[in-house]
Scaffold this motif. Structure first.
Motif, PDB file in Angstrom:
ATOM      1  N   THR A 196      76.029  15.544   0.215  1.00 29.14           N
ATOM      2  CA  THR A 196      77.438  15.558   0.553  1.00 29.14           C
ATOM      3  C   THR A 196      78.109  16.843   0.091  1.00 29.14           C
ATOM      4  N   ALA A 197      77.753  17.298  -1.120  1.00 26.87           N
ATOM      5  CA  ALA A 197      78.371  18.508  -1.675  1.00 26.87           C
ATOM      6  C   ALA A 197      77.600  19.772  -1.335  1.00 26.87           C
ATOM      7  N   TRP A 198      76.282  19.667  -1.115  1.00 26.45           N
ATOM      8  CA  TRP A 198      75.400  20.828  -1.073  1.00 26.45           C
ATOM      9  C   TRP A 198      75.664  21.801   0.078  1.00 26.45           C
ATOM     10  N   PRO A 199      75.763  21.385   1.350  1.00 27.22           N
ATOM     11  CA  PRO A 199      75.943  22.384   2.415  1.00 27.22           C
ATOM     12  C   PRO A 199      77.208  23.214   2.252  1.00 27.22           C
ATOM     13  N   ALA A 200      78.335  22.538   1.990  1.00 21.52           N
ATOM     14  CA  ALA A 200      79.588  23.279   1.828  1.00 21.52           C
ATOM     15  C   ALA A 200      79.507  24.224   0.637  1.00 21.52           C
ATOM     16  N   PHE A 201      78.941  23.752  -0.464  1.00 20.06           N
ATOM     17  CA  PHE A 201      78.798  24.604  -1.649  1.00 20.06           C
ATOM     18  C   PHE A 201      77.863  25.782  -1.382  1.00 20.06           C
ATOM     19  N   ALA A 202      76.691  25.498  -0.825  1.00 18.89           N
ATOM     20  CA  ALA A 202      75.679  26.543  -0.646  1.00 18.89           C
ATOM     21  C   ALA A 202      76.139  27.635   0.306  1.00 18.89           C
ATOM     22  N   PHE A 203      76.788  27.247   1.414  1.00 18.61           N
ATOM     23  CA  PHE A 203      77.220  28.239   2.391  1.00 18.61           C
ATOM     24  C   PHE A 203      78.496  28.968   1.958  1.00 18.61           C
ATOM     25  N   SER A 204      79.230  28.403   0.989  1.00 17.94           N
ATOM     26  CA  SER A 204      80.459  29.059   0.539  1.00 17.94           C
ATOM     27  C   SER A 204      80.189  30.249  -0.374  1.00 17.94           C
ATOM     28  N   ILE A 205      78.962  30.369  -0.901  1.00 17.39           N
ATOM     29  CA  ILE A 205      78.600  31.521  -1.739  1.00 17.39           C
ATOM     30  C   ILE A 205      78.302  32.697  -0.818  1.00 17.39           C
ATOM     31  N   LYS A 206      79.139  33.708  -0.847  1.00 14.51           N
ATOM     32  CA  LYS A 206      79.022  34.798   0.115  1.00 14.51           C
ATOM     33  C   LYS A 206      77.907  35.785  -0.238  1.00 14.51           C
ATOM     34  N   ASP A 207      77.716  36.072  -1.511  1.00  9.36           N
ATOM     35  CA  ASP A 207      76.734  37.072  -1.932  1.00  9.36           C
ATOM     36  C   ASP A 207      75.328  36.470  -1.953  1.00  9.36           C
ATOM     37  N   ASP A 208      74.374  37.111  -1.262  1.00  8.84           N
ATOM     38  CA  ASP A 208      73.015  36.574  -1.161  1.00  8.84           C
ATOM     39  C   ASP A 208      72.299  36.541  -2.504  1.00  8.84           C
ATOM     40  N   ASP A 209      72.459  37.576  -3.311  1.00 10.16           N
ATOM     41  CA  ASP A 209      71.776  37.601  -4.612  1.00 10.16           C
ATOM     42  C   ASP A 209      72.285  36.489  -5.518  1.00 10.16           C
ATOM     43  N   GLU A 210      73.595  36.299  -5.526  1.00 12.25           N
ATOM     44  CA  GLU A 210      74.162  35.201  -6.312  1.00 12.25           C
ATOM     45  C   GLU A 210      73.677  33.853  -5.788  1.00 12.25           C
ATOM     46  N   ALA A 211      73.593  33.716  -4.465  1.00 13.57           N
ATOM     47  CA  ALA A 211      73.112  32.469  -3.874  1.00 13.57           C
ATOM     48  C   ALA A 211      71.676  32.183  -4.287  1.00 13.57           C
ATOM     49  N   LYS A 212      70.816  33.199  -4.270  1.00 12.88           N
ATOM     50  CA  LYS A 212      69.409  32.996  -4.632  1.00 12.88           C
ATOM     51  C   LYS A 212      69.270  32.525  -6.066  1.00 12.88           C
ATOM     52  N   ARG A 213      69.989  33.170  -6.979  1.00 13.21           N
ATOM     53  CA  ARG A 213      69.908  32.751  -8.389  1.00 13.21           C
ATOM     54  C   ARG A 213      70.399  31.314  -8.551  1.00 13.21           C
ATOM     55  N   THR A 214      71.495  31.003  -7.876  1.00 15.30           N
ATOM     56  CA  THR A 214      72.058  29.656  -7.993  1.00 15.30           C
ATOM     57  C   THR A 214      71.120  28.610  -7.402  1.00 15.30           C
ATOM     58  N   TYR A 215      70.556  28.879  -6.226  1.00 13.78           N
ATOM     59  CA  TYR A 215      69.645  27.934  -5.585  1.00 13.78           C
ATOM     60  C   TYR A 215      68.436  27.628  -6.481  1.00 13.78           C
ATOM     61  N   GLY A 216      67.948  28.650  -7.179  1.00 14.92           N
ATOM     62  CA  GLY A 216      66.788  28.451  -8.050  1.00 14.92           C
ATOM     63  C   GLY A 216      67.074  27.449  -9.158  1.00 14.92           C
ATOM     64  N   PHE A 217      68.210  27.578  -9.800  1.00 14.16           N
ATOM     65  CA  PHE A 217      68.561  26.643 -10.866  1.00 14.16           C
ATOM     66  C   PHE A 217      68.876  25.253 -10.302  1.00 14.16           C
ATOM     67  N   VAL A 218      69.508  25.195  -9.138  1.00 15.50           N
ATOM     68  CA  VAL A 218      69.847  23.900  -8.547  1.00 15.50           C
ATOM     69  C   VAL A 218      68.588  23.067  -8.309  1.00 15.50           C
ATOM     70  N   LEU A 219      67.542  23.675  -7.748  1.00 15.57           N
ATOM     71  CA  LEU A 219      66.316  22.912  -7.481  1.00 15.57           C
ATOM     72  C   LEU A 219      65.714  22.374  -8.773  1.00 15.57           C
ATOM     73  N   THR A 220      65.675  23.186  -9.810  1.00 11.94           N
ATOM     74  CA  THR A 220      65.109  22.731 -11.086  1.00 11.94           C
ATOM     75  C   THR A 220      65.873  21.543 -11.640  1.00 11.94           C
ATOM     76  N   TYR A 221      67.189  21.656 -11.708  1.00 10.86           N
ATOM     77  CA  TYR A 221      67.984  20.587 -12.311  1.00 10.86           C
ATOM     78  C   TYR A 221      67.973  19.313 -11.464  1.00 10.86           C
ATOM     79  N   VAL A 222      67.987  19.475 -10.156  1.00 13.18           N
ATOM     80  CA  VAL A 222      67.973  18.301  -9.270  1.00 13.18           C
ATOM     81  C   VAL A 222      66.654  17.548  -9.414  1.00 13.18           C
ATOM     82  N   LEU A 223      65.522  18.263  -9.402  1.00 15.31           N
ATOM     83  CA  LEU A 223      64.232  17.588  -9.520  1.00 15.31           C
ATOM     84  C   LEU A 223      64.030  17.004 -10.919  1.00 15.31           C
TER      85      LEU A 223
END
Length: 478
Positions: A273-300
């Motif tokens: 519910t929160a993920w698509p809007a949050f993930a696509f709202s991050i404009k900078d690709d490098d910031e998005a990559k770092r954030t996505y990496g931590f999100v997967l770890t914490y979610v799993l």
């Protein structure tokens, strides 16, 4: 900056999660009503049709729901965003109506294919009304998600749940409408809240349909249709084969196990519910990559912990919520919850492909998983029944997760923390196997679930910065 981004995701996910928890818990607590007034065959039929409608929603949307989020945040001004909203709304309305009309005409044939009888045609028609309601309701509530109005979204969800529960109890326990009462109760709440939202959003939903925009959204969303079909196969084929190989009673028992295991999907609901809007709202690709990496770890990490707890507590949960005819359902819960964890990881991983707008090969990943699922169902259900179905589902979701990992890393490489993910998964599986092999009592199940975070400490799972923050929280609590 990563900390701020993660906090924003966690905050909205927590609010969505509270709504999901209430909705799912109320659904679970309806089990005593459902299992008391419905036969095992009726429970199996209802669960099968519920699964069918959920997946058909994905198929009929033709990927426009995900395209809506991507193009909403691509729009440069309010006028552009309004055009995205209206184009998505009218497409969804048309497709939902087409599905309802065609499905109602073919209801007898659908009943025969799913249940080997024509007698459940009206039950199929009721499920198609539920399909229409869900598609249109979810399109309107997605506006709350892109606006990051999580509280309003949850308020609509809770109103839907309360009306649904009241209608279901009246139809099933008071008026004895049986299986059809369960489905009619489900779409009653959805329709009531949908029409309220329709009036609330009337100024945003003018008669506008941008064909150029729609073609762009189609190019993004259409490749997701074969992927949606493959997900339909994975979600439904276990019950389809169980019905035709082992019968509706076995499917009914299995469905109770599925219902218990859907507690793991609370995380998925909150995150998706929160993920698509949050993930696509991050404009900078490098910031998005770092954030996505931590999100997967914490979610799993969270999902593995919850899977462990549900696996060990399954015998008592089933006995609390169902009658003795359904007690065997606890046997499939561990397989299904860890399969659900892999599916959640797949959803997190797939966001990179959406960000890169390279969705054309998603069907290869989900198609391979669907073939694995069908083959294993045919191989394992005849000798092992519902256990074979659960194993098939688990392995199919693992294929999806690892396949999507390979594809996503090709188009949008992210520095995922694989060692930490492996430690979190291995520790949860090991504790589950230990508890099941020792047949631990309730106190032992609670204890093994509680020590999971501590087991990870000597294994080196936690980062130094995480340990410092945990110590700070402990000292602050003292």
């Amino acid at each position: 900056m990563i900390g701020n981004q993660l906090w924003r995701l966690a905050k909205h996910s927590a609010v969505y999660g509270m709504g999901a928890v209430v909705a799912r818990l109320i659904g679970v607590f309806l089990l005593p009503v459902v299992t008391r007034y419905l036969t095992r065959a009726d429970v199996g039929a209802v669960e099968t049709l519920m699964s069918l409608t959920v997946v058909l929603v994905i198929v009929l949307r033709m990927g426009i729901s995900m395209a809506f989020f991507r193009f909403y945040f691509d729009a440069e001004d309010d006028a552009g965003r309004t055009t995205v909203v209206r184009t998505s709304f009218w497409f969804t309305m048309v497709m939902a109506t087409v599905g309802l009309v065609i499905g109602s005409i073919l209801a007898t044939q659908i009943s025969h294919v799913l249940f080997a009888t024509d007698s459940r045609a009206n039950l199929v028609r009721a499920a198609l009304v539920l399909l229409w309601a869900q598609m249109n309701y979810e399109q309107l509530t997605s506006l709350f998600r892109v606006e990051e109005r999580s509280v309003s979204y949850v308020a609509a969800t809770l109103a839907n749940v309360i009306i649904t529960v009241a209608a279901t109890i009246l139809l099933v326990a008071v008026w004895h409408e049986g299986a059809i009462g369960v489905i009619v109760g489900n779409f009653t709440g959805t329709l009531v809240v949908y029409f309220v939202l329709l009036a609330y959003r009337r100024f945003q939903l003018g008669l506008e349909f941008d064909r150029g925009l729609f073609r762009q959204m189609q190019r993004f969303g259409l490749p997701l249709v074969p992927s949606g079909l493959a997900l339909w196969v994975i979600d439904l084929s276990d019950r389809f084969f169980l019905i035709h190989i082992k019968g509706l009673p076995e499917t009914g028992v299995y469905s109770v196990g599925v219902r218990i295991s859907t507690a793991i999907l609370l995380v998925l609901i909150a995150l998706r519910t929160a993920w698509p809007a949050f993930a696509f709202s991050i404009k900078d690709d490098d910031e998005a990559k770092r954030t996505y990496g931590f999100v997967l770890t914490y979610v799993l990490y969270l999902c593995c912990w919850l899977s462990l707890a549900l696996s060990l507590l399954a015998p008592w949960l089933v006995r609390l919520l169902a009658t003795p005819r359904f007690y065997r359902a606890e046997e499939v819960v561990p397989l299904l919850v860890f399969g659900g964890t892999a599916f959640i990881g797949f959803n997190v991983m797939s966001i990179g492909i959406g960000r890169a707008k390279k969705t054309q090969f998603n069907w290869v990943v989900t198609g391979a998983a669907a073939l694995v699922n069908i083959g294993l169902n045919l191989l394992l259900i005849p000798p092992y029944g519902m256990i074979g179905a659960a194993v098939s589902t688990l392995l199919a979701y693992l294929v999806m997760f690892f396949g999507m990992t390979i594809r996503a890393q090709q188009v949008f490489p992210v520095p995922y923390q694989w060692k930490r993910i492996a430690l979190a998964a291995a520790a949860a599986v090991a504790l589950t196997v230990l508890g099941k092999s020792l047949d631990v009592p309730l106190a032992g199940a609670v204890l093994l679930s509680a020590v999971y975070p501590l087991i990870l400490l000597p294994l080196g799972f936690y980062l130094p910065v995480e340990l410092r923050r945990l110590r700070g929280l402990v000292f602050s609590a003292r």
